[in-house]
Write a protein that holds these residues in place. Structure first.
Motif, PDB file in Angstrom:
ATOM      1  N   ASP A  46       0.783  -1.393  -0.043  1.00 22.89           N
ATOM      2  CA  ASP A  46       0.046   0.051  -0.112  1.00 22.89           C
ATOM      3  C   ASP A  46       0.734   1.264   0.116  1.00 22.89           C
ATOM      4  OD1 ASP A  46      -2.547  -1.435   0.328  1.00 22.89           O
ATOM      5  OD2 ASP A  46      -1.757  -2.052   2.308  1.00 22.89           O
ATOM      6  N   ILE A  47       1.905   1.354   0.832  1.00 23.28           N
ATOM      7  CA  ILE A  47       2.692   2.500   0.800  1.00 23.28           C
ATOM      8  C   ILE A  47       4.065   2.059   0.967  1.00 23.28           C
ATOM      9  CG2 ILE A  47       3.369   4.362   2.602  1.00 23.28           C
ATOM     10  CD1 ILE A  47       0.324   3.859   3.853  1.00 23.28           C
ATOM     11  N   ILE A  48       5.005   2.899   0.425  1.00 22.08           N
ATOM     12  CA  ILE A  48       6.413   2.886   0.581  1.00 22.08           C
ATOM     13  C   ILE A  48       7.164   3.950   1.218  1.00 22.08           C
ATOM     14  CG2 ILE A  48       6.762   0.959  -1.410  1.00 22.08           C
ATOM     15  CD1 ILE A  48       8.106   3.402  -2.740  1.00 22.08           C
ATOM     16  N   VAL A  49       8.054   3.578   2.043  1.00 18.65           N
ATOM     17  CA  VAL A  49       8.837   4.608   2.631  1.00 18.65           C
ATOM     18  C   VAL A  49      10.206   4.694   1.807  1.00 18.65           C
ATOM     19  CG1 VAL A  49      10.282   5.137   4.657  1.00 18.65           C
ATOM     20  CG2 VAL A  49       7.970   4.327   4.870  1.00 18.65           C
ATOM     21  N   ARG A  50      10.734   5.701   1.116  1.00 25.98           N
ATOM     22  CA  ARG A  50      11.681   5.778   0.241  1.00 25.98           C
ATOM     23  C   ARG A  50      12.771   6.429   1.064  1.00 25.98           C
ATOM     24  NH1 ARG A  50       8.399   9.487  -2.576  1.00 25.98           N
ATOM     25  NH2 ARG A  50      10.081  11.128  -2.396  1.00 25.98           N
ATOM     26  N   GLY A  51      14.006   5.799   1.107  1.00 27.37           N
ATOM     27  CA  GLY A  51      15.229   6.188   1.737  1.00 27.37           C
ATOM     28  C   GLY A  51      15.075   5.824   3.035  1.00 27.37           C
ATOM     29  N   GLU A  52      15.828   6.561   4.037  1.00 26.72           N
ATOM     30  CA  GLU A  52      15.941   6.330   5.514  1.00 26.72           C
ATOM     31  C   GLU A  52      14.578   6.413   6.156  1.00 26.72           C
ATOM     32  OE1 GLU A  52      20.172   8.168   6.840  1.00 26.72           O
ATOM     33  OE2 GLU A  52      18.455   9.542   6.681  1.00 26.72           O
ATOM     34  N   GLY A  53      14.452   5.480   6.871  1.00 27.99           N
ATOM     35  CA  GLY A  53      13.047   5.357   7.803  1.00 27.99           C
ATOM     36  C   GLY A  53      12.900   5.876   9.085  1.00 27.99           C
ATOM     37  N   GLU A  54      14.181   6.412   9.598  1.00 26.70           N
ATOM     38  CA  GLU A  54      13.973   6.641  11.156  1.00 26.70           C
ATOM     39  C   GLU A  54      13.141   7.718  11.302  1.00 26.70           C
ATOM     40  OE1 GLU A  54      16.933   5.748   9.908  1.00 26.70           O
ATOM     41  OE2 GLU A  54      17.849   4.533  10.859  1.00 26.70           O
ATOM     42  N   ILE A  55      12.859   8.630  10.419  1.00 29.29           N
ATOM     43  CA  ILE A  55      11.994   9.917  10.689  1.00 29.29           C
ATOM     44  C   ILE A  55      10.848   9.716  10.124  1.00 29.29           C
ATOM     45  CG2 ILE A  55      11.850  12.619  10.481  1.00 29.29           C
ATOM     46  CD1 ILE A  55      14.588  12.311  11.580  1.00 29.29           C
ATOM     47  N   THR A  62      28.191   2.357  11.371  1.00 31.58           N
ATOM     48  CA  THR A  62      28.092   3.634  12.453  1.00 31.58           C
ATOM     49  C   THR A  62      28.432   4.845  11.491  1.00 31.58           C
ATOM     50  OG1 THR A  62      30.772   3.661  12.340  1.00 31.58           O
ATOM     51  CG2 THR A  62      29.604   2.275  13.768  1.00 31.58           C
ATOM     52  N   SER A  63      28.393   4.536  10.146  1.00 31.97           N
ATOM     53  CA  SER A  63      28.342   5.758   9.212  1.00 31.97           C
ATOM     54  C   SER A  63      27.526   5.249   7.904  1.00 31.97           C
ATOM     55  CB  SER A  63      29.731   6.340   8.670  1.00 31.97           C
ATOM     56  OG  SER A  63      30.379   5.299   8.084  1.00 31.97           O
ATOM     57  N   ARG A  64      26.948   6.275   7.238  1.00 32.60           N
ATOM     58  CA  ARG A  64      26.164   5.800   6.144  1.00 32.60           C
ATOM     59  C   ARG A  64      26.818   6.595   4.780  1.00 32.60           C
ATOM     60  NH1 ARG A  64      20.104   5.814   8.534  1.00 32.60           N
ATOM     61  NH2 ARG A  64      20.354   4.267   9.811  1.00 32.60           N
ATOM     62  N   GLY A  65      26.710   5.868   3.779  1.00 35.20           N
ATOM     63  CA  GLY A  65      27.104   6.368   2.399  1.00 35.20           C
ATOM     64  C   GLY A  65      28.743   6.355   1.780  1.00 35.20           C
ATOM     65  N   SER A  84      25.560   5.929  -4.954  1.00 37.29           N
ATOM     66  CA  SER A  84      25.454   7.189  -5.723  1.00 37.29           C
ATOM     67  C   SER A  84      23.839   7.735  -5.813  1.00 37.29           C
ATOM     68  CB  SER A  84      26.013   7.077  -6.883  1.00 37.29           C
ATOM     69  OG  SER A  84      25.581   6.042  -7.622  1.00 37.29           O
ATOM     70  N   CYS A  85      23.107   6.879  -6.105  1.00 40.92           N
ATOM     71  CA  CYS A  85      21.773   7.206  -6.031  1.00 40.92           C
ATOM     72  C   CYS A  85      21.248   7.001  -4.744  1.00 40.92           C
ATOM     73  CB  CYS A  85      20.889   6.477  -7.264  1.00 40.92           C
ATOM     74  SG  CYS A  85      21.207   4.825  -7.237  1.00 40.92           S
ATOM     75  N   TYR A  86      21.280   6.035  -3.926  1.00 39.79           N
ATOM     76  CA  TYR A  86      20.614   5.976  -2.639  1.00 39.79           C
ATOM     77  C   TYR A  86      21.058   6.883  -1.600  1.00 39.79           C
ATOM     78  CZ  TYR A  86      18.337   3.606   1.229  1.00 39.79           C
ATOM     79  OH  TYR A  86      17.557   3.294   2.258  1.00 39.79           O
ATOM     80  N   ASN A  87      22.258   7.129  -1.751  1.00 41.24           N
ATOM     81  CA  ASN A  87      22.834   7.971  -0.455  1.00 41.24           C
ATOM     82  C   ASN A  87      23.445   9.302  -1.206  1.00 41.24           C
ATOM     83  OD1 ASN A  87      22.507   6.607   1.932  1.00 41.24           O
ATOM     84  ND2 ASN A  87      24.016   5.017   1.135  1.00 41.24           N
TER      85      ASN A  87
END
Ligand code: B12
Length: 495
Positions: free
Chosen positions: A115-124, A199-202, A213-216
């Motif tokens: 039904d719904i998707i969350v794009r990218g980071e989900g924490e917020i 402990t870090s992203r991207g 390159s696209c996701y982060n």
């Protein structure tokens, strides 16, 4: 409204018996950010073989189901779970998140179970979405989601990256953390290992096959050194472990941060060894002597580099930020510091020729000769990921990208069955690709770590024979590998 229940599910990945399991950080991190007044349940399908019962027991009219997915077999399992939930109650909202839905939002939402998707980071985004569904306010206001409304797909604007240091600490009590202690270490001579996640992203590099390159968006962000150190200390206190694995894509980018973390480990007398799979050749070049020594002193025993290819042309094509000479320099330099380099490789790139492929095998041989502590990881098959530049090139060379969500799960990473679908691969390469890749696995430590000591002993003659093949590049005719594949797929639960 307050009795809303959130069930977050991490589906099987299709490789769950090969490697010791790592915690399902994707959903654990999101679950930890939710308002504590909502009940949250974490189901890890890799561990909870009774997942159906767990869902049945917890599902209710006001329930929200969140499912994680990256490209590959995980999608198939995620779809099975979604279908199961919708059959129990068609009104339940199914939310997908993770790399794949982010890269392919339309195709993902075209599936009738989502039904719904969350794009990218989900924490917020996810806690905001839960709040919105609980209060039945408009989905339109939430950044970073896409959803279906009256048969139309709506994409809200994207959300900027979060400040990782503002995340609430992980709620470890949502899982049984001991399920995730690895029995063995990839560092010889050390014991039980725990993957403490990212402990870090991207990553700031733009390798053309990588989703970073696209996701982060090639942006790097991190937990502070202090927070990272606390994570390490907490893990050591919580668990009976000897080794820490840092899963960052690019752990060594900020050398000052690495220095503070290493100094902290020494000061706390943690008595662990650690290794990171997130190092690049340019980062290694930037580290000075003292930092390398400090890393060793704090327990660092291994660096894992993504080398990908031994062909200079392919290295350029995929935009790796180094050349062959840099690899050899690093391999030689590491001998001074007693830190074991591990190298990862890929095969099956568009335009890769047989000669390019053999250059990679020869590089693998050479790196081991050059440095006794060097270890080669098995070659993995290149898979075109939507959103990357190499995806477009693969299409130009005949790749027929899946048109439906489910097709992205069909064992694309293990080519035995699907090689024919990968039209962009050169004909001569196709003839030997499976054999080369399988032999790289049989000749690696990975297989030996996955199997028991007894089994390894029994397999000695087989290993010896395949080593001969590997060293002499005898790839074209290998009928015995048929039996190996059958057994592997059954033993390791690969599909
Ligand atoms: C750990 C890991 C694994 C583990 C599995 C995961 C586990 N926990 O056990 C193992 C070892 C099994 C694995 C295997 C593979 N992996 Co891997 N892996 C990773 C790694 C290093 C970390 C993942 C992680 O924990 N991230 C930390 C969490 C917090 O972030 P996250 O997963 O992105 O989740 C966030 C969002 O995506 C979102 N989100 C995710 N799920 C959900 C769900 C909901 C409901 C919501 C709302 C939001 C949401 O919110 C989260 C928090 O912000 C990533 C690298 C990376 N950069 O992520 C690669 C990565 C995911 N792997 C990748 C690949 C290619 C593979 C392999 C194919 C490698 C191979 N050739 O064998 C296999 C195939 C597995 C398969 N699908 O069949 C690629 C995937 C690319 C893609 N398009 O999906 C990545 C991105 C590496 C890369 N840069 O190329 N991997």
């Amino acid at each position: 409204v307050d009795n809303i229940k959130v069930i977050l599910i991490f589906p099987k990945t299709g490789q769950d018996k090969t490697i010791s399991l790592s915690p399902p950080y994707a959903i654990l991190s999101i679950a930890s950010q939710l308002n504590p007044r909502y009940q949250v349940i974490v189901i890890d399908q890799r561990i909870h073989h009774n997942w159906k019962n767990r869902i049945r027991k917890n599902i209710s009219e006001d329930c929200i189901i969140g499912i994680s997915s990256f490209t590959g077999a995980q999608i198939k399992y995620g779809l099975e779970i979604s279908e199961f939930c919708k059959n129990l109650n068609p009104n339940i909202k199914i939310v997908w998140g993770g790399i794949h839905p982010t890269l392919m939002p339309n195709q993902t939402l075209q599936n009738k179970y989502i039904d719904i998707i969350v794009r990218g980071e989900g924490e917020i985004t996810f806690p905001k979405l839960v709040e919105c569904l609980a209060k039945q306010t408009k989905l339109k206001t939430i950044k970073g989601i896409s959803f279906k409304q009256n048969g139309k797909i709506i994409h809200n604007t994207g959300r900027e990256f979060a400040d990782m240091n503002k995340f609430k600490q992980l709620r470890w009590n949502l899982v049984n953390i001991n399920d995730y202690v690895h029995k063995a270490s990839v560092i010889e001579g050390t014991g039980k290992t725990f993957d403490i996640g990212q402990t870090s992203r991207g990553c700031i590099n733009n390798c053309k096959f990588c989703v970073n390159s696209c996701y982060n968006k090639s942006q790097w962000r991190c937990f502070s050194a202090k927070r990272t150190l606390k994570l390490i200390i907490d893990s050591v206190n919580m668990l009976d472990i000897k080794t820490i694995w840092l899963r960052d894509d690019n752990f060594f980018l900020d050398t000052k941060r690495v220095k503070t973390i290493a100094q902290g480990i020494i000061k706390e007398k943690l008595d662990i060894s650690w290794y990171s799979s997130g190092i690049t050749i340019p980062n290694y070049k930037k580290m000075d002597k003292n930092l390398k020594k400090l890393a060793y002193k704090s327990g660092c025993r291994s660096f894992r580099f993504g080398i990908e290819s031994g062909s200079p042309r392919i290295l350029k094509l995929i935009n790796k930020p180094f050349n062959l000479q840099d690899i050899h320099n690093t391999n030689n330099n590491l001998k001074k510091y007693n830190i074991s380099p591990k190298y990862s490789y890929m095969c099956g790139f568009p335009t890769e020729t047989k000669s390019d492929l053999l250059m990679t095998v020869k590089l693998m041989h050479k790196l081991k000769k050059e440095n006794k502590k060097a270890e080669n990881y098995p070659m993995t098959m290149y898979m075109p990921y939507p959103g990357t530049e190499l995806f477009d090139l693969s299409i130009q060379h005949g790749f027929k990208a899946p048109r439906k969500l489910k097709q992205w799960s069909q064992g694309i990473h293990f080519m035995s069955k699907n090689l024919n679908r990968l039209e962009y691969i050169d004909k001569d390469v196709k003839k030997i690709l499976n054999n080369v890749s399988d032999l790289s696995y049989i000749n690696s430590m990975q297989i030996k770590r996955a199997l028991s000591g007894k089994l390894n002993k029994a397999l000695m003659p087989f290993y010896a024979f395949e080593k001969f093949r590997w060293n002499n590049l005898l790839f074209s005719f290998a009928p015995e590998l048929w039996l190996y594949r059958k057994t592997r797929n059954i033993l390791l639960g690969m599909n």
